[in-house]
Design a protein around this motif. Structure first.
Motif, PDB file in Angstrom:
ATOM      1  N   PRO A  64       0.826  -1.242  -0.116  1.00  0.00           N
ATOM      2  CA  PRO A  64       0.030  -0.148   0.033  1.00  0.00           C
ATOM      3  C   PRO A  64       0.940   1.280   0.117  1.00  0.00           C
ATOM      4  N   ALA A  65       1.810   1.324   0.747  1.00  0.00           N
ATOM      5  CA  ALA A  65       3.004   2.429   0.940  1.00  0.00           C
ATOM      6  C   ALA A  65       3.611   2.771  -0.579  1.00  0.00           C
ATOM      7  N   PHE A  66       3.807   1.455  -1.069  1.00  0.00           N
ATOM      8  CA  PHE A  66       4.611   1.682  -2.333  1.00  0.00           C
ATOM      9  C   PHE A  66       3.600   2.258  -3.435  1.00  0.00           C
ATOM     10  N   ILE A  67       2.440   1.717  -3.464  1.00  0.00           N
ATOM     11  CA  ILE A  67       1.435   2.444  -4.246  1.00  0.00           C
ATOM     12  C   ILE A  67       1.230   3.852  -4.142  1.00  0.00           C
ATOM     13  N   ALA A  68       1.111   4.301  -2.871  1.00  0.00           N
ATOM     14  CA  ALA A  68       0.983   5.827  -2.669  1.00  0.00           C
ATOM     15  C   ALA A  68       2.403   6.466  -3.186  1.00  0.00           C
ATOM     16  N   SER A  69       3.296   6.044  -2.912  1.00  0.00           N
ATOM     17  CA  SER A  69       4.477   6.457  -3.338  1.00  0.00           C
ATOM     18  C   SER A  69       4.669   6.858  -4.909  1.00  0.00           C
ATOM     19  N   ALA A  70       4.410   5.433  -5.493  1.00  0.00           N
ATOM     20  CA  ALA A  70       4.457   5.650  -7.017  1.00  0.00           C
ATOM     21  C   ALA A  70       3.499   6.776  -7.623  1.00  0.00           C
ATOM     22  N   ALA A  71       2.322   6.614  -7.004  1.00  0.00           N
ATOM     23  CA  ALA A  71       1.264   7.799  -7.578  1.00  0.00           C
ATOM     24  C   ALA A  71       1.768   9.208  -7.176  1.00  0.00           C
ATOM     25  N   GLY A  72       2.326   9.423  -6.255  1.00  0.00           N
ATOM     26  CA  GLY A  72       2.843  10.537  -5.728  1.00  0.00           C
ATOM     27  C   GLY A  72       3.979  10.963  -6.909  1.00  0.00           C
ATOM     28  N   LYS A  73       4.772  10.185  -7.611  1.00  0.00           N
ATOM     29  CA  LYS A  73       5.781  10.205  -8.384  1.00  0.00           C
ATOM     30  C   LYS A  73       5.225  10.534  -9.841  1.00  0.00           C
ATOM     31  N   GLY A  74       4.044  10.424 -10.100  1.00  0.00           N
ATOM     32  CA  GLY A  74       3.346  10.623 -11.365  1.00  0.00           C
ATOM     33  C   GLY A  74       3.130   9.188 -12.058  1.00  0.00           C
ATOM     34  N   PHE A  75       3.229   8.130 -11.564  1.00  0.00           N
ATOM     35  CA  PHE A  75       2.885   6.881 -12.117  1.00  0.00           C
ATOM     36  C   PHE A  75       1.629   6.404 -12.050  1.00  0.00           C
ATOM     37  N   ARG A  76       0.799   5.549 -12.969  1.00  0.00           N
ATOM     38  CA  ARG A  76      -0.417   5.008 -12.658  1.00  0.00           C
ATOM     39  C   ARG A  76      -0.239   3.529 -12.167  1.00  0.00           C
ATOM     40  N   PRO A  77      -0.185   3.404 -10.932  1.00  0.00           N
ATOM     41  CA  PRO A  77       0.101   1.985 -10.191  1.00  0.00           C
ATOM     42  C   PRO A  77      -0.854   1.115 -10.677  1.00  0.00           C
ATOM     43  N   ILE A  78      -0.553  -0.144 -11.098  1.00  0.00           N
ATOM     44  CA  ILE A  78      -1.148  -1.535 -11.577  1.00  0.00           C
ATOM     45  C   ILE A  78      -0.723  -2.519 -10.883  1.00  0.00           C
ATOM     46  N   VAL A  79      -1.547  -3.280 -10.242  1.00  0.00           N
ATOM     47  CA  VAL A  79      -1.171  -4.537  -9.475  1.00  0.00           C
ATOM     48  C   VAL A  79      -1.858  -5.783 -10.173  1.00  0.00           C
ATOM     49  N   THR A  80      -0.891  -6.778 -10.510  1.00  0.00           N
ATOM     50  CA  THR A  80      -1.517  -7.835 -11.198  1.00  0.00           C
ATOM     51  C   THR A  80      -1.403  -8.963  -9.925  1.00  0.00           C
ATOM     52  N   THR A  81      -2.462  -9.577  -9.525  1.00  0.00           N
ATOM     53  CA  THR A  81      -2.312 -10.525  -8.488  1.00  0.00           C
ATOM     54  C   THR A  81      -3.060 -11.925  -8.765  1.00  0.00           C
ATOM     55  N   ASN A  82      -2.816 -12.821  -7.941  1.00  0.00           N
ATOM     56  CA  ASN A  82      -3.724 -14.331  -8.248  1.00  0.00           C
ATOM     57  C   ASN A  82      -4.903 -14.234  -7.616  1.00  0.00           C
ATOM     58  N   GLY A  83      -5.030 -13.154  -6.835  1.00  0.00           N
ATOM     59  CA  GLY A  83      -6.427 -13.087  -6.108  1.00  0.00           C
ATOM     60  C   GLY A  83      -6.576 -13.588  -4.848  1.00  0.00           C
TER      61      GLY A  83
END
Length: 280
Positions: A64-83
């Motif tokens: 969760p912290a990584f996603i927030a950091s990436a978005a703050g740097k201008g990326f569109r964060p995408i997660v691929t998961t097995n669910g």
């Protein structure tokens, strides 16, 4: 500018799926400091940041912290998961500025049959509020030509959860607002022990994507599971210098004329499948 970067925050997975190449690398999780170093190094180099290459990203406690950091740097964060971990960790994921989540339903082949119904319900229970928050949700069935034994049951269950008429899309169906089902052919991962596929191949490696393994190794694409074609290390090397290296240029220029410069690429079923699209 690249379109997407695959950033492997961990190469550890909680499943062992037959369609997945797996990796011989030592189990590792990227630290928070390494993540910041890597994302700073590739900032403004791509639009989309995928939290995946090998491994299950939801296993990483800092996701969760990584996603927030990436978005703050201008990326569109995408997660691929097995669910399989969405019931346990999906709520925290819903609180992040996630752009898109891909849920690989074909990983159900690695789940015990008795858990299949619960698995799908957990995926849907995450997907609905995710879409409600504006996150794109893509259910994936990338197993055509492989183990499709659960597909009919999967689709039937999805129709109960999304009962309105499904709209046809280029790669599958639109189930509801911001919610999609995507089909794909099963393909053979590149493997040094596999047979060569011939000379007429194509790949988007280094054109619109690169991969970064959890130890910082930069690889041409998201299918180099063991870092066979490592071009440099994002923790110590400048990305522009990595991408302009002699080896990187050989790979790029080779695919420009539908030729694979690397032995591993010549043994990649995905590059074999892509050659027709590249020519068409």
């Amino acid at each position: 500018m690249l379109k997407k970067i695959y950033l492997e925050i961990s190469n550890i997975c909680n499943l062992s799926c037959s369609f997945c190449h797996g990796t011989a690398r030592a189990p590792r999780m990227m630290s928070a400091a390494e993540f910041e170093t890597a994302t700073d190094a590739v900032k403004r180099k791509a639009e989309f940041l995928y939290f995946h290459l090998m491994g299950e990203p939801l296993l990483h406690p800092e996701l969760p912290a990584f996603i927030a950091s990436a978005a703050g740097k201008g990326f569109r964060p995408i997660v691929t998961t097995n669910g399989t971990l969405l019931a346990e960790r999906g709520e925290k994921l819903l609180q992040t500025p996630l752009y898109k989540v891909n849920i690989s339903l074909h990983s159900a082949e690695a789940n015990p049959a008795s858990d299949f119904g619960d698995y799908l319900r957990n995926c849907v229970d995450f997907a609905k509020p995710a879409a409600g928050k504006g996150i794109l949700v893509v259910f994936r069935l990338w197993n055509r030509g492989g183990l499709e034994k659960n597909n009919d049951e999967m689709i039937s269950a999805l129709k109960k959860s999304y009962p309105l008429e499904w709209e046809k899309t280029r790669s599958g169906r639109r189930l509801a607002d911001r919610t999609f089902l995507e089909y794909g052919e099963r393909f053979d991962w590149p493997d040094s022990a596999a047979e060569e596929h011939g000379g007429n191949l194509f790949c988007w490696a280094l054109r619109d994507q690169i991969g970064i393994l959890c130890d910082g190794s930069v690889v041409p694409c998201c299918l180099d599971a063991d870092g066979v074609m490592t071009l440099g290390n994002i923790f110590t090397d400048d990305l522009d210098e990595i991408l302009s290296s002699e080896r990187a240029r050989r790979i790029y220029d080779g695919f420009s004329v539908h030729r694979a410069a690397e032995e591993l690429c010549r043994r990649c079923g995905y590059a074999e499948a892509k050659k027709y699209r590249a020519q068409g």
